[in-house]
Structures are given as C-alpha cells and as structure tokens.
Write an enzyme that holds these catalytic residues in place. Structure first.
Site, short mmCIF file in Angstrom:
data_model
loop_
_atom_site.label_atom_id
_atom_site.label_comp_id
_atom_site.label_asym_id
_atom_site.label_seq_id
_atom_site.Cartn_x
_atom_site.Cartn_y
_atom_site.Cartn_z
CG HIS A 198 -5.51 -1.56 4.46
ND1 HIS A 198 -6.18 -2.54 3.76
CD2 HIS A 198 -4.96 -0.74 3.53
CE1 HIS A 198 -6.03 -2.34 2.46
NE2 HIS A 198 -5.30 -1.26 2.29
CB SER B 235 -0.90 0.02 1.24
OG SER B 235 -1.78 -1.07 1.27
#
Length: 493
Positions: free
Chosen positions: A432, A345
């Site tokens: 997340h 990410s």
C-alpha cells in the site's frame, strides 16, 4: 517423413514408456508417483551434481531422476523446439508435445527440465562480449544508438525464445504460469533455477501488462465457477460458507478482478470493497453475515478490506497499483458521493517482528513508561520475555493499559519506521505504501479472530488513498520515509 511423423518418432525415442513416458517413469526399482512422492528422487532431494557434468557423463548417480542419456534427449528436444530452420507451426507442434509429456512428469524430472531451461539456454558469451566492445567503442559517435541496440540483442537468451514458443499455444500461458508456481519452493534451495525464474518474471511483466487486463465485477450473478474461485483464492479473510460469500457480494459491496484474455475465467487479483459512511475500524461487522446492508445513498467511504493475488506463478508482477486505481475510477463513476478511499488491512508481520525486536523497543521506551510496564507485567525492570508473555493475553487489556499503549506504539514504529532493503518491513505496508497510500489509523482488536491474534495481536490498520497525494507519497517512500498520519507519527518512539 512429414513433420508430424518426425516428432512422433522423436517423442517415442524420448518418452519410450507410453503417454507419460520417461518423464513420469521412476528410476529403476522406484515407486515414485507423478507428484514426486514415494521412494524415488523428489524435487527437493534430486542430485546436486552440476547439470553440465551430468550431460557429459555416461552413467547416472543413484539419486538422479534422469540418466545422462535421457537428459541429453530432453535437451535436444528443447533445442529442437526453437530450431531457426523450422516453421512457427512446426515449432508449436514440438512445444505442444513437450507440454503434454510434462503434464505426466514426476516432480524430480520436472526439476531436471527446469535446470536445463535455466542453465543451457544462456546468451552466447562471445557475442555479448563483442557487442559490448563495439558499443563501448561507438559511445559518442553517430553509431552509438545502433550499437546499443545490437548489444541488447546479443544479451537476449535463447531461453526467452523457448518461453515465447510455449506462450503462443492456446494453453501455453497457463502452462508457464503453473510451471513457475511449482518452481517457487525450490528457488531458495537451488540457485541454479534463478535464471529461469527471473526470465519468466520479465516475460510475464510484458505479457501481463495492465494494458492487456480487463477489470470485471464479480457478483452473486457471476458464473458459479468464478464465485468458487473467489472462495478458493481468498487469502486475507477465509470464506467460511456460501452465506459468507453472498454477504461479500451483497448490494453494499463490490468485488472486482483483473482478467487476462489468455486465462479466461481466471482472476489474477481481486479486491473486495465495502461501501459505508465511515472509516471501518473492525473487520467483524464487515464479515457479519446477519448484518443489514448499508444504505448506498449515504455511502461516503470505500473500504478495501481484502486484496488477494491468485497466481503464485506471477510473483513479482505487480497488478495492485493499477487495480486500485481502476476500481477507484469505477466506483467514483457509480457513486459520486464517495469521498474517501481506504483499506482495513491486516499487519501480518507484526508479531514475528516484535518477538525479535521487543528488547530494542524497550530500550527506545522512555524510562518512566518502562517502569510502568514493569509494574504492569510484575517484573521490574521488565524484560522482553516478560512483556511478550503478557501480550499473550492481549484480548483482556483495557483501554487504560500501559501494555496496550506500548503495543500500539510498537505497531506505529513498525509501520512507519522499519525498512528492509529500503522498503517497508511489513508485506502489506510494502504494497500500500508503495502504491502511494499512507498509514492513517491503528485499530485495537480490529481482527479478534485466532488468525488476527496470531499475526498481529488483533491489530489492524487503515491505509488512506488520498488521490491528490499518491505520487508525492510514493516519491517520499523512494527517499526512505514512509507516509504516516500525524496521529501515527505521535505514537512512534
């Protein structure tokens, strides 16, 4: 006069200038266009005179998109759409007419409609007060439950009924999602629109419940129109060519999207996955169009390297948690050897955060390390400006650089400690960690692209989805502590 004739006559009164009508027409002498450009009033420049005052007035101010008479006519039409005396069919016809006319409206006149929907369709305050008083009096009695239901009913605004009227039309959901998307940039400048925005978010969370969503795989064999949407909506790593998109849909890749039956062929959110035998530490090989496909027989790790929401009008409606869970279940069934599920990410907020907080990070830095930093940047003691200037050459730092070590420590602190209103400061971390993942590993030069350098000095992060710990780590975040791997915790100041 039948219903169709009635509404046609009303519309000709309301929209006297043909198909686009008054909603598309500019003010006198204006050169305004349907997008709100030109010399007429725009959505950002429209008058701030209170809506109720405008409705009661006889003349409009120079910069107002609609005259008081026009404003009253539009309000009457909106109210007529939810008139309890008409049938659902007739209400639908009236809503359809408004949708068609809205399509040709200028930005400023659309804003006037938003204001009417936001401010003039509130719940009846007297009914709310009375229901609240009855509920309070019924607490502790057998009538409490029924009184509570009546109180909740009293607080439901006519605005909700108006949204429902539009939603039942074939294109109604699309219309409302687009309307809210167009309204987003105006919310900070005009708080009066917040009631409509909050109401729409609430209704969308019901209409777009994950129970109604279908998970579909997007592959190279999918319709071209769907693949084109993948290109259009990719928000993490821009798709540069058809070869690029083909690489992302290759045999060792999977792409899945959530779809709603009322928005056919339109992914609401999609995720791109690489199936490999290790935890990826760089986006470059994953986006390499010339790289050979991985051996699926050896794949042990699913790397979620791009997750993109496609509809700004659905802001605040969460799909990501359910999407990841559904994708994990689907992949596990197809590839039983998969053991690890992680992301690669970006850290989009890192550079801007460090630019603001570098001085604070230096204060947290041990004295010895600070002295080393000063020698490395050529200024002792090192100030925030000196360190930030040196980081502009971040690509040239070697593995033993004290500046590199300090940047990694700052990133670990940012991802593992920094909270805003009880939530992770970084937007991707918020997503997340909110889903129960943990910060697993920082990757130096994980994204060396200009975009990666600009937003995070090239750093990327792996978030690990340990299926056995998701609930525990989500609860941990609710208590203000972010889940991080021991190696990340060791880096923090």
């Amino acid at each position: 006069m039948n219903a169709t004739s009635w509404i046609s006559r009303k519309v000709s009164d309301l929209f006297p200038l043909g198909r686009k009508g008054l909603l598309a027409a500019g003010t006198a002498g204006s050169t305004q266009t349907p997008t709100g450009s030109g010399r007429g009033a725009t959505a950002e420049q429209a008058s701030e005179r209170p809506t109720r005052e405008r409705l009661a007035a006889s003349r409009r101010h120079r910069d107002e998109a609609m005259s008081p008479r026009m404003l009253r006519l539009v309000l009457d039409e909106l109210k007529a759409t939810i008139d309890p005396r008409i049938s659902e069919v007739e209400g639908g016809r009236r809503a359809q007419v408004l949708i068609e006319r809205y399509a040709g409206a200028t930005a400023a006149r659309r804003r006037d409609i938003w204001l009417l929907m936001s401010e003039m369709f509130m719940a009846d305050t007297e009914k709310v007060k009375n229901a609240q008083a009855k509920f309070a009096a019924a607490v502790g009695t057998p009538d409490e439950a029924a009184a509570e239901v009546q109180y909740r009913r009293a607080t439901v605004s006519p605005r909700r009924r108006l949204l429902q009227r539009f939603s039942v039309l074939p294109e109604g959901i699309r219309f409302l999602v687009d309307l809210r998307a167009e309204m987003q940039p105006c919310l900070k400048k005009d708080k009066r629109l917040q009631a409509l925005d909050v109401e729409m978010e609430y209704m969308f969370s019901t209409w777009f419940d994950v129970g109604f969503l279908e998970l579909q795989r997007i592959s190279w064999d999918s319709p071209a129109s769907l693949v084109e949407k993948l290109i259009k909506y990719e928000a993490v790593h821009d798709i540069r060519s058809w070869d690029d998109v083909k690489n992302r849909l290759d045999s060792d890749r999977r792409c899945y999207g959530f779809f709603h039956p009322r928005l056919p062929g339109e992914p609401l959110i999609f995720v791109e996955v690489a199936l490999i035998d290790h935890m990826a530490d760089s986006i470059t090989p994953l986006l390499d169009e010339q790289a050979a496909a991985s051996d699926l027989g050896r794949a042990t790790t699913a790397i979620f390297y791009s997750i993109s929401n496609t509809q700004s009008g659905l802001r605040g409606v969460s799909f990501g948690d359910s999407l990841i869970k559904r994708v994990v279940e689907t992949l596990s069934a197809e590839f039983p050897r998969l053991r690890h599920f992680a992301t690669l990410s970006p850290i989009p907020g890192l550079r801007s955060w460090l630019t603001q907080h570098a001085a604070r990070m230096l204060e947290l830095t041990p004295e010895r390390e600070r002295a080393e930093l000063g020698r490395a940047v050529g200024f002792e003691p090192a100030a925030a400006s000196h360190v930030l200037q040196a980081l502009d050459r971040v690509e040239s730092l070697d593995t033993k650089s004290v500046l590199r070590r300090w940047l990694l420590r700052c990133a670990a602190h940012y991802l593992g400690r920094e909270l805003v209103d009880g939530k992770p400061a970084d937007p991707v971390a918020r997503f997340h960690l909110g889903n129960g993942a943990r910060v697993e590993r920082l990757n130096w030069m994980g994204d060396p692209s200009p975009k990666g350098i600009k937003q995070s000095f090239g750093l990327m992060v792996n978030y690990l989805y340990d299926l056995k710990r998701l609930d525990r780590q989500r609860d941990q975040l609710a208590e203000g502590k972010m889940a991080v791997a021991p190696s990340i915790e060791d880096m923090q100041f």
